[in-house]
Design an enzyme around this catalytic site. Structure first.
Site, short mmCIF file in Angstrom:
data_model
loop_
_atom_site.label_atom_id
_atom_site.label_comp_id
_atom_site.label_asym_id
_atom_site.label_seq_id
_atom_site.Cartn_x
_atom_site.Cartn_y
_atom_site.Cartn_z
N GLU A 53 0.83 -1.20 0.00
CA GLU A 53 0.00 0.00 0.00
C GLU A 53 0.87 1.26 0.00
O GLU A 53 1.84 1.36 0.75
CB GLU A 53 -0.88 -0.04 1.25
CG GLU A 53 -1.76 1.17 1.48
CD GLU A 53 -2.53 1.06 2.79
OE1 GLU A 53 -3.51 1.81 2.95
OE2 GLU A 53 -2.15 0.22 3.65
N LYS A 122 -9.18 2.61 -2.01
CA LYS A 122 -9.41 1.93 -0.74
C LYS A 122 -10.80 2.27 -0.22
O LYS A 122 -11.21 3.43 -0.23
CB LYS A 122 -8.34 2.36 0.27
CG LYS A 122 -8.36 1.62 1.60
CD LYS A 122 -7.14 2.02 2.43
CE LYS A 122 -7.06 1.27 3.74
NZ LYS A 122 -5.83 1.61 4.50
N CYS A 178 -5.46 -3.01 2.43
CA CYS A 178 -5.19 -3.04 3.86
C CYS A 178 -6.45 -3.17 4.74
O CYS A 178 -6.99 -4.25 4.89
CB CYS A 178 -4.39 -1.80 4.26
SG CYS A 178 -3.58 -2.01 5.88
#
Length: 683
Positions: A53, A122, A178
């Site tokens: 990330e 994300k 994540c």
């Protein structure tokens, strides 16, 4: 070299996970490290390469994320990766902060041969404890622009995108970032239900004590629930240590199984590699109706957008196989796992017998003890069950039944075992009864001719079983069967009147290779006392034989079972992969070749004797696989359609017509035999 030796022929794709060194807020340096590691992965044959990330900017840079100079440098780094990836075969997944629609997003960029395929924002932004991502980023669950313009290119942008390889049709990729994996319903769940077989997670995730195990649990369970591969890459060396530390944890899971893991806290990281079995994933989904039902009940408001790309993988080269293939799929090759499996297997078998005895109210069993593996295992299970029920072992009525071909060794071992276990032991010589039957049917052996045909063999097997059933009637008992899963698969059982039939069979779903290790475990652990250990070890060292044709000497059997049906080690391997996953024979041969071609490579189950640590070449594998295919698909199903009850023991399945395997008795084997032609032969 032929296409047979290439992983892509058999539904595999090689994946790499990378955690390169980063320099805080230095996109140019980070792009160089990313490209260097991407080239390493490409040279190793990877088709999918995952990075962490925000790997181009570094993750822990806080308000520097809102500096135009930094964001411009990130865009320049993306442009460099696009330019220098034109000659790289794999798809690269790189983390970067990107501007779109007047907002900043934490994004994953999919790049292939100089093309920006897609970008994924994300969804879930952590804003607790040490993380404050909402200070900087917009969520991907909001009004995300459908297209991202970056480094002179345009690409679909959103969480509703799947990447599909046109020339590897089972390779469908979904992406999350994540914290998405920590959410109750990770975004990749929807991607998997929409068809994604490979799920990627670009992560930063700082390290704290115990966090690694939690990450493993997340990845393992999620890959299992989604019936998918799950790749995870966390930030490592070079990330800011202002308030946090990083371990560079990288993992590759497939359907709950860990395929590869990077060493944590490594200063000089290298890509980790694993070959993903896309066909196995699809086969598991086909047979798991829960997966399809869940997809039907949770359809997204709008379909996923698909982006196609072409990998053009090498189809001839032997890339090897970066994946552990156990020689014994029914038997763990690690000591503690094997001990746990043996403990569970004995208790499953014992439970089945205990339940049958309690349900019927019967307190005795009759069992034939030959001094071979199967009857030994069944007798050990019976002793365990009677101990658990509080019944005396003398209620186990064990009979050794010698006939024309019984060797002194097996007969003495049968007696030694029965005495060591304290059961009621007896011997009935079967030769007179067998001779009478041979006379009654006019068989030439009864007139002194050495004719040892199938009739001669089955007269003995039938006479033994008939006697056991009448003994059970006489003593108000049930007959305990001894035949195993491997014999059922190969049809190596005398139908109806032979070892095929009993009142209850505790070995029905236990393969021969596992039985050997169960007996060895009992011997090594001393579970049934010191007197039992030497005889159990000698039984394990005895040649497997039906002992139905007279031999030359008293201790030398004329028949060796594995000369007829093949090595049980190979046939159990074939059985597992054909029935558990539905693989075609050529793929099973490919896997067997990688598992068995080098006796010095890979792990062996604990306590495997040196003389059993053998290798098999491809010709040998193909020869015995042909035997397996013919016997399993063409000639033996009628026996499996009429087997007695018995408990399912392993996830490898059983062949009960009431359970894991239901098939017609008159099916053709031609489709499987034709596929065998894809295996190259040396002779």
């Amino acid at each position: 070299m032929t296409a047979f030796h290439n992983i892509h022929t058999h539904g595999f794709v090689r994946a790499a996970v990378c955690a390169p060194r980063v320099r805080v807020a230095d996109p140019a340096f980070n792009a160089g490290e990313t490209l260097a590691m991407a080239r390493q992965a490409a040279e190793a044959g990877a088709s999918v390469v995952l990075f962490p990330e925000l790997g181009l900017s570094a993750y822990a840079i806080d308000d520097l994320l809102q500096q135009s100079a930094l964001l411009d440098a990130v865009e320049q780094a993306v442009a460099r990766i696009l330019a220098e990836s034109r000659d790289l075969a794999p798809v690269l997944f790189v983390g970067a902060p990107v501007r779109a629609g007047g907002r900043l997003y934490n994004a994953a960029l999919a790049i292939h041969r100089g093309r920006l395929l897609a970008a994924f924002p994300k969804t879930y932004l952590p804003n607790y404890r040490e993380f404050y991502e909402k200070r900087h980023f917009a969520t991907g669950a909001g009004a995300v622009p459908p297209v991202l313009r970056l480094a002179g290119q345009e690409a679909p942008f959103g969480t509703d995108i799947l990447l599909r390889a046109e020339d590897l049709p089972d390779l469908v990729i979904g992406v999350e970032i994540c914290e998405d994996a920590w959410s109750p319903v990770p975004p990749s769940t929807a991607a998997a239900l929409a068809g994604a077989t490979v799920l990627l997670n670009l992560s930063a995730s700082n390290v704290t004590v115990g966090k690694s195990a939690f990450r493993h649990a997340l990845c393992q369970v999620h890959s299992a629930r989604c019936i998918a591969a799950y790749l995870y890459s966390a930030a490592g060396t070079g990330e800011s240590s202002t308030d946090l530390a990083w371990d560079g944890q990288a993992m590759i899971y497939e359907n709950g199984v860990l395929l590869a893991e990077a060493p944590r806290f490594a200063r000089d990281a290298a890509p980790i590699l694993a070959d993903l079995d896309l066909e196995r994933i699809q086969q598991e989904r086909l047979r798991t109706q829960t997966f399809g039902d869940t997809a039907d009940l949770n359809r997204p408001p709008r379909p996923f957008r698909e982006v196609a790309f072409t990998l053009a993988p090498e189809r001839e080269a032997d890339l090897g196989l970066v994946r552990a293939v156990p020689r014994f799929p029914f038997v763990p090759d690690e000591d503690s796992r094997l001990a746990e499996l043996c403990y569970e297997a004995y208790n499953i078998q014992s439970y089945g017998l205990r339940q049958r005895l309690e349900a019927t109210g019967i307190k005795k069993i009759v069992i034939g003890v030959s001094g071979g593996l199967d009857s030994t295992q069944a007798l050990l299970v019976a002793a365990h069950a009677f101990d658990a029920l509080g019944l005396p072992r003398t209620n186990i009525l064990a009979f050794t039944l010698p006939a024309f071909a019984t060797t002194d060794r097996t007969k003495s071992n049968a007696w030694a075992l029965m005495r060591a276990l304290g059961v009621t032991a007896a011997e009935t010589e079967m030769t007179p009864a067998c001779l009478q039957m041979l006379r009654d049917i006019g068989h030439p052996f009864a007139d002194g001719q050495p004719v040892h045909d199938v009739t001669f063999e089955n007269v003995q097997a039938g006479a033994r079983t008939s006697l056991l059933f009448r003994l059970a009637n006489h003593h108000d008992a049930i007959v305990l069967g001894t035949g195993d899963l491997s014999e059922l698969a190969l049809g190596w059982a005398t139908y109806g009147v032979g070892d095929h039939m009993s009142h209850y069979n505790v070995n029905a779903s236990v393969p021969k290779t596992l039985i050997q290790h169960l007996i060895r475990w009992v011997a090594q652990e001393g579970i049934f006392g010191a007197a039992a250990k030497p005889v159990l070890l000698d039984i394990l060292a005895t040649e497997i034989s039906p002992e139905l044709v007279p031999g030359v000497g008293g201790d030398q059997p004329a028949q060796k079972t594995e000369d007829f049906v093949g090595p049980y080690a190979l046939q159990d391997f074939h059985l597992y992969h054909i029935t558990r996953f539905g693989f075609r024979p050529s793929k099973v041969a490919f896997l067997a070749w990688h598992a068995w071609r080098d006796a010095a490579a890979g792990a062996w189950p604990p306590h495997t004797p040196p003389d059993k640590r053998v290798a098999y070449d491809l010709d040998t594998i193909a020869r015995w696989l042909r035997v397996f295919v013919r016997r399993f698909f063409a000639t033996s199903q009628f026996k499996r359609s009429a087997v007695p009850n018995g408990p399912k023991v392993s996830s490898g399945g059983s062949l009960s017509p009431r359970g894991d395997w239901r098939a017609p008795s008159d099916a053709s084997a031609e489709a499987w035999l034709a596929d065998l032609a894809r295996i190259p032969r040396l002779n």
